[in-house]
Scaffold this active site. Structure first.
Site, PDB file in Angstrom:
ATOM      1  N   SER A  69       0.841  -1.202   0.000  1.00  0.00           N
ATOM      2  CA  SER A  69       0.000   0.000   0.000  1.00  0.00           C
ATOM      3  C   SER A  69       0.873   1.248   0.000  1.00  0.00           C
ATOM      4  CB  SER A  69      -0.935   0.007   1.218  1.00  0.00           C
ATOM      5  OG  SER A  69      -0.215  -0.242   2.407  1.00  0.00           O
TER       6      SER A  69
ATOM      7  N   GLU B 290      -9.220  -9.815   3.562  1.00  0.00           N
ATOM      8  CA  GLU B 290      -9.548  -8.415   3.224  1.00  0.00           C
ATOM      9  C   GLU B 290     -10.886  -8.321   2.505  1.00  0.00           C
ATOM     10  OE1 GLU B 290      -6.447  -6.019   1.516  1.00  0.00           O
ATOM     11  OE2 GLU B 290      -7.811  -4.341   1.189  1.00  0.00           O
TER      12      GLU B 290
HETATM   13  O1  KIV Z   1      -0.494  -3.387   1.575  1.00  0.00           O
HETATM   14  C1  KIV Z   1      -1.191  -3.359   2.607  1.00  0.00           C
HETATM   15  O2  KIV Z   1      -1.201  -2.373   3.378  1.00  0.00           O
HETATM   16  C2  KIV Z   1      -2.006  -4.514   2.910  1.00  0.00           C
HETATM   17  C3  KIV Z   1      -3.055  -4.372   3.967  1.00  0.00           C
HETATM   18  C4  KIV Z   1      -4.195  -3.619   3.401  1.00  0.00           C
HETATM   19  C5  KIV Z   1      -3.458  -5.676   4.529  1.00  0.00           C
HETATM   20  O3  KIV Z   1      -1.843  -5.525   2.294  1.00  0.00           O
END
Ligand code: KIV
Length: 276
Positions: free
Chosen positions: A45, A182
């Site tokens: 993310s 998720e």
């Molecule tokens: O990349 C991320 O932050 C994640 C979370 C949303 C679980 O995979």
């Protein structure tokens, strides 16, 4: 005390909820670590919340290693889990093990996370066999956003729910120590959590998972791009930051900051007369 895979196993037995937050840099990791969270996820993310991409697909191994190393230096007690970026594990088992090894060796992570269930079970098994703990990630897996037609809740129909349950079973069987669920209906997350021996970590999966993860910018209102339904504002840090930035601009412009002698350094000013 450092949280490890054993912390996760014991917590599941004792019905103690596990907390996980994302972090991408040293200072934030240190603050989160000092708050007492069990684990820090260096999520891909970071592509969206740190680098400004519209999805996570452009994140590279180099990005992940760079940010994981910074987080690892700031995390004394929290277990550091590093995301394997898009196309770093799908093509072959060998490449998956090699890249997981880089996140451990160069990023000093304590575990890796990768997206997928049945289809990536061979990769999970091989990485675990190499001595690297794996957290799986199923349901709405952001790296498959194009296949899903957007960031959409998964597992609502009988066939889709069965697929997610099969994925959960497959990643446990392959040796994952935990699985992120998720954006799946909370009743399905409850069913999976009750069946699995490994820890389930929810994000948009309701209150019955063994643990919870959130992107830290989402839960302290620091990311104005998009606020998912499943998040909650625990502190309005974004607004506090903007107030601080505005106050700084005002004081510099009106001459209140910096102030003599509070923010300045002294010298023998007669030396100035000697300057040519
Ligand atoms: O990349 C991320 O932050 C994640 C979370 C949303 C679980 O995979």
């Amino acid at each position: 005390m450092k949280n490890t895979v054993l912390t996760f196993q014991q917590a599941k037995k004792d019905h103690v909820k596990q907390t996980m937050l994302t972090a991408y840099d040293y200072s934030t990791a240190k603050l989160i670590d000092e708050s007492g969270v069990n684990s820090i996820l260096v999520g891909d993310s970071l592509g969206m919340v740190m680098l400004g991409y519209e999805d996570t697909l452009s994140v590279t191994m180099e990005d992940m290693i760079h940010h994981t190393a910074a987080v690892s230096r700031g995390a004394k007690n929290a277990m550091v889990v590093a995301d394997m970026p898009f196309m770093s594990y799908e093509c072959s088992v060998e490449e998956a093990v090699h890249n997981a090894g880089r996140l451990m060796k160069e990023g000093r992570a304590n575990a890796v996370k990768l997206e997928g269930g049945v289809t990536v079970a061979p990769q999970i098994r091989a990485i675990v066999n190499a001595g690297i703990p794996v957290c799986a990630h199923i349901g709405m897996t952001p790296q498959s956003t194009n296949a899903f037609g957007g960031f959409k809740v998964q597992g609502k129909s009988a066939a889709a729910a069965q697929k997610i349950l099969d994925d959960a079973r497959a990643v446990q069987e392959a040796g994952a120590f935990a699985v992120v669920l998720e954006c799946v209906p909370h009743a399905l997350a409850k069913r999976i959590t009750e069946e699995l021996d490994i820890t389930t970590i929810g994000i948009g999966a309701g209150p019955d998972c063994d643990g919870q993860v959130l992107v830290y910018q989402d839960m302290i209102a620091m990311f104005s791009g998009f606020t998912p339904k499943f998040t909650k504002t625990f502190a309005n840090v974004g607004e506090v930051m903007k107030e601080g930035f505005r106050a700084y601009i005002e004081e510099v412009q009106n001459g209140t900051f910096p102030e003599v002698p509070t923010h300045t350094f002294k010298m023998d000013e007669s030396i100035l007369d000697e300057l040519k």
